[in-house]
Scaffold this motif. Structure first.
Motif, short mmCIF file in Angstrom:
data_model
loop_
_atom_site.label_atom_id
_atom_site.label_comp_id
_atom_site.label_asym_id
_atom_site.label_seq_id
_atom_site.Cartn_x
_atom_site.Cartn_y
_atom_site.Cartn_z
N GLY A 59 1.84 0.16 -4.44
CA GLY A 59 0.80 1.31 -4.28
C GLY A 59 -0.30 0.74 -5.01
O GLY A 59 -0.46 -0.21 -5.89
N GLY A 60 -1.59 1.32 -4.58
CA GLY A 60 -2.74 0.95 -5.13
C GLY A 60 -2.91 1.25 -6.69
O GLY A 60 -3.80 0.59 -7.22
N LEU A 70 -3.71 -6.80 0.26
CA LEU A 70 -3.67 -6.63 1.74
C LEU A 70 -3.94 -5.32 1.92
O LEU A 70 -3.21 -4.22 1.33
CB LEU A 70 -2.34 -7.03 2.36
CG LEU A 70 -2.26 -6.91 3.83
CD1 LEU A 70 -3.11 -7.80 4.47
CD2 LEU A 70 -0.77 -6.85 4.22
N PHE A 71 -5.09 -4.82 2.75
CA PHE A 71 -5.10 -3.18 2.81
C PHE A 71 -5.78 -3.21 4.14
O PHE A 71 -6.27 -4.21 4.98
CB PHE A 71 -6.47 -3.07 1.76
CG PHE A 71 -7.78 -3.54 2.05
CD1 PHE A 71 -8.79 -2.86 2.69
CD2 PHE A 71 -8.25 -5.05 1.25
CE1 PHE A 71 -10.07 -3.43 2.59
CE2 PHE A 71 -9.31 -5.31 1.85
CZ PHE A 71 -10.39 -4.87 2.44
N SER A 72 -5.90 -1.91 4.68
CA SER A 72 -6.37 -1.63 5.86
C SER A 72 -7.49 -0.65 6.16
O SER A 72 -7.38 0.52 5.42
CB SER A 72 -5.26 -1.33 6.80
OG SER A 72 -5.65 -0.68 8.10
N GLU A 73 -8.55 -0.78 6.51
CA GLU A 73 -9.76 -0.06 6.44
C GLU A 73 -10.43 -0.06 8.09
O GLU A 73 -11.60 -0.65 8.04
CB GLU A 73 -10.71 -0.65 5.20
CG GLU A 73 -11.70 0.56 5.12
CD GLU A 73 -11.66 1.71 4.53
OE1 GLU A 73 -10.55 2.47 5.10
OE2 GLU A 73 -12.05 2.26 3.61
N VAL A 171 -5.57 2.80 0.49
CA VAL A 171 -5.50 1.75 1.86
C VAL A 171 -4.73 0.69 1.52
O VAL A 171 -4.24 -0.27 2.63
CB VAL A 171 -6.96 1.55 2.35
CG1 VAL A 171 -7.65 2.88 2.78
CG2 VAL A 171 -7.60 0.88 1.28
N VAL A 172 -4.17 0.33 0.16
CA VAL A 172 -3.60 -0.83 -0.17
C VAL A 172 -2.23 -1.02 0.31
O VAL A 172 -1.27 -0.18 0.23
CB VAL A 172 -3.74 -1.06 -1.59
CG1 VAL A 172 -2.88 -2.34 -1.93
CG2 VAL A 172 -5.15 -1.13 -2.12
#
Length: 228
Positions: A59-60, A70-73, A171-172
């Motif tokens: 988790g972030g 690695l993240f999603s935005e 988002v991580v």
């Protein structure tokens, strides 16, 4: 019978143990790690395009400065999918560009120059130093991210009007594992489970054969004479 019992006990120990090693390693590896493929040159020279990376699912809130995540935005990167960048600042940090000149130029974090030996060509932030310097205090629960190839990375610097360019820790998706020791160790452990389980099967078969032989009644010798 004792020998057969010992073989059976060995089989009952090795068989389940092998299955536990195999299935346990596979299940843990599947839940704790994933993989990602580098799709851009923004992290050159640390990671190259097409390179396959191991990513630890964390988790972030467990991320620290210097981690590559690695993240999603999608609101920023559209359908580009997940992105890989380096954490420069966490909640409460003050990240500023830039201090020093020439070879001594550095991004500062909480007023201290940040040493970045991983940078492509040693370029810290040429464009923003000259035309758009920044001084961001990272909000709690957010991260300030930069690519290692500062001349080829669309990172926090380009979204300064949105929470100082930071992204929420939520988002991580994971942290890139710099070394592959743990995933490889899990794979080796899982592979060891196969011969252990097979050995258990072998001992089980041996126990069955020994017990069957011990129960068999030997035939009477041809010279045996029945007394009247």
């Amino acid at each position: 019978m004792r020998r057969g019992r010992g073989l059976a006990v060995t089989a009952w120990v090795l068989g389940p143990l092998g299955l536990v090693l195999l299935l346990g390693s596979l299940m843990y590896a599947r839940s704790a790690y994933t993989t990602a493929t580098v799709r851009s040159g923004s992290m050159t020279p640390t990671y190259t395009v097409g390179e396959r990376l191991f990513v630890e699912r964390v988790g972030g809130e467990r991320i620290r400065r210097g981690d590559v995540v690695l993240f999603s935005e999608p609101e920023r990167y559209g359908s580009a999918g997940s992105v890989i960048q380096r954490v420069i600042g966490v909640g409460g940090d003050r990240v500023a560009c830039c201090g020093g000149e020439g070879a001594d130029e550095r991004i500062t974090v909480n007023g201290k120059p940040l040493e970045e030996p991983y940078l492509q060509g040693g370029v810290v932030d040429e464009t923003h130093r000259q035309y758009d310097p920044y001084d961001v205090t990272v909000p709690e629960g957010r991260l300030f991210l930069l690519g290692d190839h500062r001349l080829n990375a669309r990172d926090s610097r380009y979204f300064l009007d949105d929470h100082g360019g930071t992204v929420p820790v939520g988002v991580v998706q994971g942290r890139v594992v710099g070394h592959r020791a743990v995933p490889i160790a899990l794979a080796v452990t899982g592979m060891l489970g196969v011969p252990v389980a097979l050995a258990g099967v072998g001992f089980g078969i041996a126990a069955f054969v020994v017990r069957r032989r011990s129960r068999a009644v030997p035939p009477a010798p041809p010279w045996a004479v029945q007394q009247v």
